[in-house]
Scaffold this motif. Structure first.
Motif, PDB file in Angstrom:
ATOM      1  N   LYS A 126       0.830  -1.215   0.000  1.00  0.00           N
ATOM      2  CA  LYS A 126       0.000   0.000   0.000  1.00  0.00           C
ATOM      3  C   LYS A 126       0.863   1.263   0.000  1.00  0.00           C
ATOM      4  O   LYS A 126       0.390   2.340  -0.346  1.00  0.00           O
ATOM      5  CB  LYS A 126      -0.948   0.006   1.200  1.00  0.00           C
ATOM      6  N   GLU A 127       2.139   1.139   0.391  1.00  0.00           N
ATOM      7  CA  GLU A 127       3.041   2.289   0.382  1.00  0.00           C
ATOM      8  C   GLU A 127       3.275   2.822  -1.024  1.00  0.00           C
ATOM      9  O   GLU A 127       3.703   3.960  -1.198  1.00  0.00           O
ATOM     10  CB  GLU A 127       4.399   1.903   1.000  1.00  0.00           C
ATOM     11  N   MET A 128       3.004   1.988  -2.057  1.00  0.00           N
ATOM     12  CA  MET A 128       3.273   2.428  -3.429  1.00  0.00           C
ATOM     13  C   MET A 128       2.264   1.950  -4.460  1.00  0.00           C
ATOM     14  O   MET A 128       2.345   2.339  -5.613  1.00  0.00           O
ATOM     15  CB  MET A 128       4.682   1.986  -3.849  1.00  0.00           C
ATOM     16  N   MET A 129       1.285   1.124  -4.071  1.00  0.00           N
ATOM     17  CA  MET A 129       0.314   0.584  -5.032  1.00  0.00           C
ATOM     18  C   MET A 129      -1.118   0.882  -4.621  1.00  0.00           C
ATOM     19  O   MET A 129      -1.455   0.839  -3.442  1.00  0.00           O
ATOM     20  CB  MET A 129       0.451  -0.938  -5.142  1.00  0.00           C
ATOM     21  N   TYR A 130      -1.952   1.119  -5.613  1.00  0.00           N
ATOM     22  CA  TYR A 130      -3.391   1.261  -5.405  1.00  0.00           C
ATOM     23  C   TYR A 130      -4.006  -0.104  -5.061  1.00  0.00           C
ATOM     24  O   TYR A 130      -3.507  -1.145  -5.479  1.00  0.00           O
ATOM     25  CB  TYR A 130      -4.038   1.789  -6.699  1.00  0.00           C
ATOM     26  N   GLY A 131      -5.110  -0.080  -4.317  1.00  0.00           N
ATOM     27  CA  GLY A 131      -5.953  -1.274  -4.208  1.00  0.00           C
ATOM     28  C   GLY A 131      -5.974  -1.972  -2.870  1.00  0.00           C
ATOM     29  O   GLY A 131      -6.662  -2.973  -2.715  1.00  0.00           O
ATOM     30  N   GLU A 132      -5.245  -1.451  -1.861  1.00  0.00           N
ATOM     31  CA  GLU A 132      -5.176  -2.141  -0.570  1.00  0.00           C
ATOM     32  C   GLU A 132      -6.211  -1.570   0.397  1.00  0.00           C
ATOM     33  O   GLU A 132      -5.869  -1.111   1.480  1.00  0.00           O
ATOM     34  CB  GLU A 132      -3.756  -2.020  -0.009  1.00  0.00           C
ATOM     35  N   GLU A 133      -7.473  -1.636  -0.011  1.00  0.00           N
ATOM     36  CA  GLU A 133      -8.510  -0.940   0.753  1.00  0.00           C
ATOM     37  C   GLU A 133      -9.433  -1.860   1.545  1.00  0.00           C
ATOM     38  O   GLU A 133      -9.766  -2.953   1.108  1.00  0.00           O
ATOM     39  CB  GLU A 133      -9.376  -0.096  -0.197  1.00  0.00           C
ATOM     40  N   ARG A 134      -9.837  -1.343   2.694  1.00  0.00           N
ATOM     41  CA  ARG A 134     -10.924  -1.920   3.486  1.00  0.00           C
ATOM     42  C   ARG A 134     -11.996  -0.841   3.509  1.00  0.00           C
ATOM     43  O   ARG A 134     -11.735   0.284   3.914  1.00  0.00           O
ATOM     44  CB  ARG A 134     -10.433  -2.238   4.897  1.00  0.00           C
ATOM     45  N   VAL A 135     -13.200  -1.182   3.048  1.00  0.00           N
ATOM     46  CA  VAL A 135     -14.199  -0.151   2.772  1.00  0.00           C
ATOM     47  C   VAL A 135     -15.403  -0.280   3.704  1.00  0.00           C
ATOM     48  O   VAL A 135     -15.849  -1.392   4.007  1.00  0.00           O
ATOM     49  CB  VAL A 135     -14.650  -0.226   1.287  1.00  0.00           C
ATOM     50  N   GLU A 136     -15.926   0.868   4.136  1.00  0.00           N
ATOM     51  CA  GLU A 136     -17.122   0.892   4.978  1.00  0.00           C
ATOM     52  C   GLU A 136     -18.386   0.879   4.112  1.00  0.00           C
ATOM     53  O   GLU A 136     -18.332   1.157   2.919  1.00  0.00           O
ATOM     54  CB  GLU A 136     -17.117   2.160   5.848  1.00  0.00           C
ATOM     55  N   ASN A 137     -19.518   0.563   4.741  1.00  0.00           N
ATOM     56  CA  ASN A 137     -20.839   0.613   4.086  1.00  0.00           C
ATOM     57  C   ASN A 137     -20.919  -0.290   2.861  1.00  0.00           C
ATOM     58  O   ASN A 137     -21.367   0.127   1.793  1.00  0.00           O
ATOM     59  CB  ASN A 137     -21.196   2.053   3.675  1.00  0.00           C
ATOM     60  N   VAL A 138     -20.470  -1.541   2.991  1.00  0.00           N
ATOM     61  CA  VAL A 138     -20.473  -2.437   1.827  1.00  0.00           C
ATOM     62  C   VAL A 138     -21.373  -3.649   2.041  1.00  0.00           C
ATOM     63  O   VAL A 138     -21.634  -4.083   3.163  1.00  0.00           O
ATOM     64  CB  VAL A 138     -19.046  -2.922   1.455  1.00  0.00           C
ATOM     65  N   ILE A 139     -21.859  -4.170   0.919  1.00  0.00           N
ATOM     66  CA  ILE A 139     -22.610  -5.425   0.871  1.00  0.00           C
ATOM     67  C   ILE A 139     -21.817  -6.350  -0.038  1.00  0.00           C
ATOM     68  O   ILE A 139     -21.424  -5.943  -1.143  1.00  0.00           O
ATOM     69  CB  ILE A 139     -24.027  -5.219   0.305  1.00  0.00           C
ATOM     70  N   GLY A 140     -21.545  -7.568   0.419  1.00  0.00           N
ATOM     71  CA  GLY A 140     -20.726  -8.474  -0.379  1.00  0.00           C
ATOM     72  C   GLY A 140     -21.298  -9.874  -0.470  1.00  0.00           C
ATOM     73  O   GLY A 140     -21.957 -10.346   0.464  1.00  0.00           O
ATOM     74  N   ILE A 141     -21.055 -10.519  -1.605  1.00  0.00           N
ATOM     75  CA  ILE A 141     -21.398 -11.942  -1.752  1.00  0.00           C
ATOM     76  C   ILE A 141     -20.152 -12.703  -2.191  1.00  0.00           C
ATOM     77  O   ILE A 141     -19.289 -12.160  -2.879  1.00  0.00           O
ATOM     78  CB  ILE A 141     -22.545 -12.190  -2.768  1.00  0.00           C
ATOM     79  N   GLU A 142     -20.055 -13.937  -1.733  1.00  0.00           N
ATOM     80  CA  GLU A 142     -18.940 -14.800  -2.135  1.00  0.00           C
ATOM     81  C   GLU A 142     -19.453 -16.221  -2.253  1.00  0.00           C
ATOM     82  O   GLU A 142     -20.121 -16.721  -1.348  1.00  0.00           O
ATOM     83  CB  GLU A 142     -17.830 -14.726  -1.094  1.00  0.00           C
TER      84      GLU A 142
END
Length: 364
Positions: free
Chosen positions: A133-149
């Motif tokens: 995450k110090e140099m790349m996009y995409g290492e996120e933990r996001v609030e207010n989400v709905i997920g399916i797996e």
């Protein structure tokens, strides 16, 4: 007589409580990872004690019917070295799990895009000053989400994950977005992954669509972006190289929309990494190495720029038992800025960073 009866009733009450707790006892878990690091940011160097995303959590599964369960998790980052707040939110959610089909969850969660870097791909995950995450996009933990797996059994080892982000903002203009983020699925993160232990293969392709993230090269946080990440890892023990694991990842990301009023008119990042992990025979030792690059093209009203970052690192782990290890690491990162005309530089100037550390991790 009366005292004995009271003791008997107390024993019965304790037993009843124990039984009801045992039916759906939550699991308490976590890890404490602390290291002493010598960090040099190109200007100053200092010795730090770091907490490396130490955490404490509780999780559980409550059977509702033969096929349906309620699942929950509440996890916080704990600060071992005393630098930040004691508790910081990590993955916290509630959901429903259908046997052999999949799980539906709502809360705060890592994106499928972030999960695509796990396993034997990013081997310095959570290390202070060395995490991608110090140099790349995409290492996120996001609030207010709905997920399916989906369950791996549903499609023979193939897993589909989809996460919808709700912006929950009624503002008509939000930085780097075209209009308000106020409805279902303002941002989407998705992945398709495959794991086959017999072949020693794991592969994943992940996509983000207006999913918020950070662009370290230009110091931008929480910008909705479109991105693709492809990753794979291989257990070479399956072809005779016992104990050797290889990982690779490539990604491209760009900010989705511009309102024309921002400093940056365009930001696009292309990045990749290669890693190797070697577990030395029947010994407590394992060794790892990783090389990664991120190249970010950006423009402002007057300047076109190109910021590149290169990082290489090596590490060694020594297992004291199945839950405890000692580790050492050495990581170096180099930033290089190029501009086509005079003007404001990107947030991070040319610099060489390094971090050398010794640490201990206890999982429970």
């Amino acid at each position: 007589g009366e005292i004995s009866m009271k003791k008997l009733l107390l024993a019965a009450a304790v037993t009843t409580l124990s039984l009801s707790a045992a039916q759906a006892a939550p699991t308490l878990y976590g890890k404490v990872n602390v290291s002493v690091d010598s960090y040099d940011d190109g200007k100053d160097d200092k010795v730090e004690v770091n907490s490396n995303a130490s955490r404490l959590g509780v999780k559980g599964e409550e059977k509702l019917t033969e096929k349906l369960s309620a699942v929950y998790q509440a996890e916080w980052e704990i600060d071992v070295d005393g630098g930040d707040d004691v508790f910081k939110k990590r993955n916290i959610f509630a959901g429903l799990k259908w046997a052999n089909l999949g799980t539906l969850k709502a809360g705060i969660m890592d994106t499928p895009f972030k999960d695509a870097a796990s396993g034997y791909r990013d081997v310095f995950n959570d290390y202070a000053h060395a995490d991608i995450k110090e140099m790349m996009y995409g290492e996120e933990r996001v609030e207010n989400v709905i997920g399916i797996e989906t369950d791996p059994k549903l499609m023979g080892g193939l897993v589909f994950a989809l996460q919808a982000q709700q912006g929950e903002s009624t503002s008509s203009t939000v930085t780097y977005t075209d209009g308000a983020r106020d409805s279902v699925g303002d941002g989407i993160s998705t992945s398709l992954s495959y794991a086959n232990k017999d072949l020693g293969l794991e592969g994943v392709i992940s996509g983000n669509f207006k999913s918020i993230g950070d662009f370290a090269a230009v110091g931008i946080s929480n910008a909705p972006a479109d991105a693709i990440r492809v990753g794979a890892s291989f257990d070479l023990g399956k072809i005779g190289a016992t104990g050797l694991f290889l990982g690779a990842m490539w990604q491209t990301a760009e900010i989705s929309d511009y309102l024309g009023t921002e400093t940056y008119r365009n930001v696009e990042e292309n990045a990749w990494l290669l890693s190797a992990t070697y577990k030395l025979g029947n010994t407590p030792w394992s060794f790892k190495a990783q090389y990664q690059e991120a190249d970010t093209d950006w423009t402002t009203a007057t300047v076109t720029g190109d910021t590149s970052a290169k990082q290489w690192g090596i590490g060694a782990d020594y297992k004291l038992n199945s839950q405890t290890k000692l580790f050492a690491s050495a990581v170096q990162r180099e930033w290089d800025n190029k501009r086509t005309s005079a003007g404001a530089a990107a947030t991070i100037p040319n610099a060489d960073e390094s971090v050398y550390g010794l640490g201990m991790e206890i999982k429970f």
